[in-house]
Design a protein around this motif. Structure first.
Motif, PDB file in Angstrom:
ATOM      1  N   PRO A  86      33.333  28.044  83.413  1.00 19.45           N
ATOM      2  CA  PRO A  86      32.150  27.450  82.791  1.00 19.45           C
ATOM      3  C   PRO A  86      32.603  26.236  81.994  1.00 19.45           C
ATOM      4  CG  PRO A  86      32.789  29.478  81.663  1.00 19.45           C
ATOM      5  CD  PRO A  86      33.693  29.342  82.842  1.00 19.45           C
ATOM      6  N   MET A  87      32.007  25.083  82.286  1.00 22.80           N
ATOM      7  CA  MET A  87      32.566  23.843  81.714  1.00 22.80           C
ATOM      8  C   MET A  87      31.794  23.307  80.510  1.00 22.80           C
ATOM      9  SD  MET A  87      35.493  23.260  83.025  1.00 22.80           S
ATOM     10  CE  MET A  87      35.820  21.577  82.488  1.00 22.80           C
ATOM     11  N   HIS A  88      30.967  24.154  79.920  1.00 22.23           N
ATOM     12  CA  HIS A  88      30.253  23.746  78.694  1.00 22.23           C
ATOM     13  C   HIS A  88      30.361  24.853  77.662  1.00 22.23           C
ATOM     14  CE1 HIS A  88      28.391  20.141  80.433  1.00 22.23           C
ATOM     15  NE2 HIS A  88      28.450  20.840  81.565  1.00 22.23           N
ATOM     16  N   LEU A  89      30.602  24.453  76.427  1.00 22.46           N
ATOM     17  CA  LEU A  89      30.737  25.453  75.359  1.00 22.46           C
ATOM     18  C   LEU A  89      29.478  26.308  75.226  1.00 22.46           C
ATOM     19  CD1 LEU A  89      32.588  23.432  72.554  1.00 22.46           C
ATOM     20  CD2 LEU A  89      33.551  25.134  74.117  1.00 22.46           C
ATOM     21  N   LYS A  90      28.341  25.704  75.498  1.00 24.13           N
ATOM     22  CA  LYS A  90      27.090  26.462  75.388  1.00 24.13           C
ATOM     23  C   LYS A  90      27.096  27.697  76.283  1.00 24.13           C
ATOM     24  CE  LYS A  90      23.975  22.929  73.695  1.00 24.13           C
ATOM     25  NZ  LYS A  90      23.299  21.679  74.061  1.00 24.13           N
ATOM     26  N   ARG A 120      28.305  25.247  64.037  1.00 26.07           N
ATOM     27  CA  ARG A 120      29.504  25.241  63.192  1.00 26.07           C
ATOM     28  C   ARG A 120      30.511  24.158  63.581  1.00 26.07           C
ATOM     29  NH1 ARG A 120      31.256  31.438  62.251  1.00 26.07           N
ATOM     30  NH2 ARG A 120      32.061  30.530  60.326  1.00 26.07           N
ATOM     31  N   ILE A 121      30.034  23.195  64.345  1.00 28.48           N
ATOM     32  CA  ILE A 121      30.970  22.174  64.842  1.00 28.48           C
ATOM     33  C   ILE A 121      31.642  21.414  63.706  1.00 28.48           C
ATOM     34  CG2 ILE A 121      30.970  19.878  65.914  1.00 28.48           C
ATOM     35  CD1 ILE A 121      29.724  21.079  68.336  1.00 28.48           C
ATOM     36  N   GLY A 176      47.299  19.384  61.970  1.00 28.61           N
ATOM     37  CA  GLY A 176      48.170  18.197  61.967  1.00 28.61           C
ATOM     38  C   GLY A 176      47.929  17.238  63.116  1.00 28.61           C
ATOM     39  N   LEU A 177      46.709  17.185  63.624  1.00 29.21           N
ATOM     40  CA  LEU A 177      46.470  16.362  64.809  1.00 29.21           C
ATOM     41  C   LEU A 177      46.443  14.866  64.517  1.00 29.21           C
ATOM     42  CD1 LEU A 177      43.937  18.492  66.889  1.00 29.21           C
ATOM     43  CD2 LEU A 177      46.422  18.616  66.754  1.00 29.21           C
ATOM     44  N   GLU A 178      46.504  14.509  63.239  1.00 24.66           N
ATOM     45  CA  GLU A 178      46.633  13.068  62.949  1.00 24.66           C
ATOM     46  C   GLU A 178      48.032  12.568  63.321  1.00 24.66           C
ATOM     47  OE1 GLU A 178      46.488  15.472  60.727  1.00 24.66           O
ATOM     48  OE2 GLU A 178      47.266  14.902  58.745  1.00 24.66           O
ATOM     49  N   TYR A 179      48.945  13.524  63.611  1.00 29.36           N
ATOM     50  CA  TYR A 179      50.294  13.118  64.044  1.00 29.36           C
ATOM     51  C   TYR A 179      50.487  13.227  65.549  1.00 29.36           C
ATOM     52  CZ  TYR A 179      50.870  13.817  59.066  1.00 29.36           C
ATOM     53  OH  TYR A 179      50.703  13.767  57.708  1.00 29.36           O
ATOM     54  N   ALA A 180      49.432  13.599  66.267  1.00 28.02           N
ATOM     55  CA  ALA A 180      49.548  13.705  67.728  1.00 28.02           C
ATOM     56  C   ALA A 180      49.769  12.333  68.348  1.00 28.02           C
ATOM     57  CB  ALA A 180      48.288  14.366  68.300  1.00 28.02           C
ATOM     58  N   TRP A 181      50.145  12.346  69.614  1.00 30.86           N
ATOM     59  CA  TRP A 181      50.377  11.086  70.333  1.00 30.86           C
ATOM     60  C   TRP A 181      49.176  10.161  70.178  1.00 30.86           C
ATOM     61  CZ3 TRP A 181      48.505  10.208  75.770  1.00 30.86           C
ATOM     62  CH2 TRP A 181      48.921   8.962  76.251  1.00 30.86           C
ATOM     63  N   ALA A 182      47.997  10.698  70.478  1.00 29.23           N
ATOM     64  CA  ALA A 182      46.767   9.949  70.202  1.00 29.23           C
ATOM     65  C   ALA A 182      46.133  10.646  68.997  1.00 29.23           C
ATOM     66  CB  ALA A 182      45.845   9.996  71.411  1.00 29.23           C
ATOM     67  N   PRO A 183      46.303  10.082  67.816  1.00 32.38           N
ATOM     68  CA  PRO A 183      45.921  10.798  66.586  1.00 32.38           C
ATOM     69  C   PRO A 183      44.435  11.147  66.571  1.00 32.38           C
ATOM     70  CG  PRO A 183      47.229   8.831  66.085  1.00 32.38           C
ATOM     71  CD  PRO A 183      46.869   8.752  67.528  1.00 32.38           C
ATOM     72  N   LEU A 184      44.136  12.325  66.063  1.00 30.16           N
ATOM     73  CA  LEU A 184      42.747  12.775  65.952  1.00 30.16           C
ATOM     74  C   LEU A 184      42.435  13.106  64.504  1.00 30.16           C
ATOM     75  CD1 LEU A 184      42.511  15.305  68.964  1.00 30.16           C
ATOM     76  CD2 LEU A 184      41.882  12.869  68.952  1.00 30.16           C
ATOM     77  N   ARG A 185      41.341  12.532  64.012  1.00 29.74           N
ATOM     78  CA  ARG A 185      40.874  12.867  62.679  1.00 29.74           C
ATOM     79  C   ARG A 185      39.619  13.714  62.816  1.00 29.74           C
ATOM     80  NH1 ARG A 185      43.630   8.365  62.745  1.00 29.74           N
ATOM     81  NH2 ARG A 185      45.490   8.398  61.442  1.00 29.74           N
ATOM     82  N   GLN A 186      39.105  14.160  61.669  1.00 31.43           N
ATOM     83  CA  GLN A 186      37.993  15.114  61.717  1.00 31.43           C
ATOM     84  C   GLN A 186      36.829  14.617  62.594  1.00 31.43           C
ATOM     85  OE1 GLN A 186      36.846  16.697  57.918  1.00 31.43           O
ATOM     86  NE2 GLN A 186      34.798  17.258  58.643  1.00 31.43           N
ATOM     87  N   ARG A 187      36.554  13.345  62.449  1.00 27.18           N
ATOM     88  CA  ARG A 187      35.438  12.792  63.211  1.00 27.18           C
ATOM     89  C   ARG A 187      35.699  12.813  64.721  1.00 27.18           C
ATOM     90  NH1 ARG A 187      32.287   7.319  61.617  1.00 27.18           N
ATOM     91  NH2 ARG A 187      31.072   7.165  63.544  1.00 27.18           N
ATOM     92  N   ASP A 188      36.945  12.502  65.107  1.00 30.55           N
ATOM     93  CA  ASP A 188      37.296  12.570  66.534  1.00 30.55           C
ATOM     94  C   ASP A 188      37.114  13.988  67.052  1.00 30.55           C
ATOM     95  OD1 ASP A 188      38.506   9.813  66.820  1.00 30.55           O
ATOM     96  OD2 ASP A 188      39.838  10.614  65.275  1.00 30.55           O
ATOM     97  N   ILE A 189      37.593  14.924  66.256  1.00 31.75           N
ATOM     98  CA  ILE A 189      37.546  16.318  66.688  1.00 31.75           C
ATOM     99  C   ILE A 189      36.095  16.775  66.860  1.00 31.75           C
ATOM    100  CG2 ILE A 189      38.164  18.681  65.994  1.00 31.75           C
ATOM    101  CD1 ILE A 189      40.538  17.234  64.386  1.00 31.75           C
ATOM    102  N   PHE A 218      34.303  18.067  70.286  1.00 29.09           N
ATOM    103  CA  PHE A 218      33.551  19.327  70.341  1.00 29.09           C
ATOM    104  C   PHE A 218      32.122  19.076  70.846  1.00 29.09           C
ATOM    105  CE2 PHE A 218      36.233  21.578  66.823  1.00 29.09           C
ATOM    106  CZ  PHE A 218      37.074  22.107  67.786  1.00 29.09           C
ATOM    107  N   ARG A 219      31.495  18.050  70.311  1.00 28.12           N
ATOM    108  CA  ARG A 219      30.086  17.776  70.708  1.00 28.12           C
ATOM    109  C   ARG A 219      30.006  17.401  72.189  1.00 28.12           C
ATOM    110  NH1 ARG A 219      29.513  16.152  65.297  1.00 28.12           N
ATOM    111  NH2 ARG A 219      28.124  17.702  64.357  1.00 28.12           N
ATOM    112  N   ALA A 220      30.988  16.606  72.624  1.00 34.29           N
ATOM    113  CA  ALA A 220      30.974  16.219  74.045  1.00 34.29           C
ATOM    114  C   ALA A 220      31.201  17.426  74.953  1.00 34.29           C
ATOM    115  CB  ALA A 220      32.057  15.161  74.296  1.00 34.29           C
TER     116      ALA A 220
END
Lengths: 387, 387
Positions: free
Chosen positions: A341-345, A353-354, A366-379, A383-385
């Motif tokens: 199933p390819m959708h969280l729904k 709770r996203i 610690g995802l701000e240190y990932a190769w492509a850094p992710l901050r709260q907004r990215d995450i 999730f929304r996508a």
């Protein structure tokens, strides 16, 4: 190439009827055994009876009911208590990655006087651990060949990965026949988990021809063989190759000398299954293509080109962003094609709770240190996508 | 897939300045060390002085002068005698595969009361061995990550491979910088050795997508990176990747679950270097394409097609024998292109002892059980075609 240290001392015993060697394997560890397992499928398949039959003169204490996304309370705590009470000498973990992950936490906790969470959370470094032997019944996590595990603590929505070189299994027994009865859904989810283990390492800044080749081969093998296993669940060679593919997922051998990648999809999925107790592999499969899309940029595109050309056979003559986008679509399509199933729904997760989950991930992974850094907004966007 | 057991407990410490960790590594083994090395290149490069500087309070006994194709007499015998006399606790092998192979034989011989040849010849199984730490200065044999070695006994023209799980190095320190000074000729020969390790496992009856992918990646990485290293001997990433490629050559990880292949080129080359003391990798490079040509048949052609298409990028639309023949020619051309003398005559080997060597190989190497069985006449034909 980045400097590295690597050691995996685990002995793999792989193949049909490998369990016959269990008595010889157990001999050196002592007679007091904690037998850990899950919901009882090993009783239905006869594996439980077989283990008992092979170890007639052992003093076996049982810890059953270990759940997927294994829980600190009660499983780890119960296991630690039993080990101490019964002076357990070795843990025999029979099941999938959750049983083994839980058993690793127990193995360390059993040799520690304080609260076992100290070890899992990294507050205290373990000084000793009980030896672990495992018999694996699901191709997925690679826990049979690494020294890590993931434990969930329900009351705090924590799902924490911990690692300690003391926790490599001494021996892992892998008989592909035990995976014949794994359901279509779990077969697909296990494959998605293993594929994501590879992708987490593949998408990084610095790699080598060798590592890339190993990882591309593992991905291709997983994709070809899961189709065969879904078509014929008793295809021994397909089940065997899936099992071997998964084994390499998390011990680092696929990315020796590569730069730090950050394992972002795992970081995000940990929140999903901590908050909603979903199947880990499904959560990963849903997130992965959305994460890819989110991070695609001038800086990252070349890795996607390599991935698209070498894994999916996309025409290298196309434009780089076109190759990358096709590769991301192919990733999505592949997961969908094996029935995920390819959708969280579809897993019962909605908008609710996203933002809370995104904050939890941003604060803990610690995802701000990932190769492509992710901050709260990215995450939160990813999730929304994925909804 | 074929059943297998696999374990490689060696710790790899890889990268620039990895040697800094030597004191921490040695600490647990004791203070009485046998330092084994070869002809003195480690003195010229400063590595010898560095080791001494890092271990000021150790009681170091030296065994120097270990030759390529390491000799039972004097090297192994001297080493065993020194270990016993000085009550050595750990062997520190500094050099290439020959130094390490020799050190493995010494490690076992030092813990055995009888004639060390009993262990090498397999007459007696070792019960114990001294621990080994190595610092590798040549990318080639993979001895740093396996439990085997090859020892030559001059008076009987024997060159025997032996293996024992006791002989995995405890720690292998690999700093690519130490290979910057390796000559063009040895760089090429080391690469040919490593490539042949892969090919010996690739050409077999039953394999997996995973294994084939790993092996094809290793071959491609070796070919790309040796060219870079020959062009610029101080290209760190090229030297590093060559070193890592070589590491996987002989411990079996590339062919887990594959059927028995028989390692025919090694079987034949052992005679060449036992009789003529040639460079092992050059002997292998010369034999390999002739062996390929000799065994190409309806039964074997599909493996050559896979090899040709996936390693050399030959057009899969061609006829299968045409692909195979082009792949064999590409193998020859590649070795020639990195400067390897491609005829035995260039190494001083003529017709003279070919039949004697072929008989020796046929009697001692078990090549009638290889994937493509070889009998004395086949072996002699391959030797003659290699002249």
């Amino acid at each position: 190439m980045v400097n590295f240290e690597y050691q995996t001392p685990t002995r793999l015993m792989f193949g049909r009827d490998a369990i016959k060697k269990l008595p010889a394997v157990m001999e050196r560890f002592g007679k007091r055994v904690l037998l850990s397992y899950g919901g009882g499928s090993i009783k239905r398949t006869g594996l439980y009876a077989k283990v008992k039959e092979l170890l007639p003169d052992y003093e076996i204490t049982e810890l059953s009911g270990i759940q997927p996304n294994p829980k600190y309370d009660p499983s780890v705590l119960d296991g630690v208590r039993l080990c101490k009470e019964k002076q357990i000498e070795v843990i025999l973990a029979v099941g999938g990655g959750s049983v083994l992950d839980c058993s690793k936490a127990i193995a360390a906790g059993a040799c520690y006087d304080g609260e076992p969470w100290d070890l899992i959370s990294g507050k205290v470094k373990a000084k000793a651990a009980l030896p672990i032997v495992d018999i694996i019944t699901l191709a997925a996590t690679g826990s049979e060949y690494d020294c890590g595990g993931v434990i969930s603590r329900t009351e705090t929505n924590d799902k924490i990965g911990y690692m300690d070189a003391l926790l490599f299994p001494a021996v892992s027994i892998l008989d592909p026949v035990y995976t014949f009865t794994v359901s279509r859904r779990q077969t697909a989810a296990g494959t998605a988990d293993a594929m994501n283990h590879v992708m987490e390492q593949y998408f990084t800044g610095e790699s080598t021809l060798l590592n890339d080749g190993f990882m591309e081969a593992t991905l291709k093998s997983l994709m070809v063989n899961v189709r065969k296993a879904l078509e014929n669940p008793e295809d021994y060679n397909a089940r065997a190759e899936l099992m071997l593919d998964c084994t390499y997922g998390c011990n680092g051998i696929l990315s020796l000398g590569s730069s730090y990648s950050g394992w972002p999809c795992h970081g995000m999925e940990h929140a999903l299954s901590a908050y909603y107790d979903i199947t880990h592999g499904e959560g990963l499969a849903i997130i992965t293509p959305r994460w890819m899309k989110h991070i695609l940029s001038e800086k990252t595109v070349e890795r996607f080109v390599k991935y698209g050309v070498n894994v999916f056979g996309i025409d290298p003559g196309l434009g780089k962003f076109e190759i990358a986008e096709r590769a991301i679509q192919a990733t999505y399509d592949f997961f969908a094609s094996i029935g995920i199933p390819m959708h969280l729904k579809e897993l019962g997760i909605d908008e609710g709770r996203i933002d809370e989950m995104a904050r939890h991930v941003a604060e803990n992974e610690g995802l701000e240190y990932a190769w492509a850094p992710l901050r709260q907004r990215d995450i939160a966007d990813i999730f929304r996508a994925s909804l």
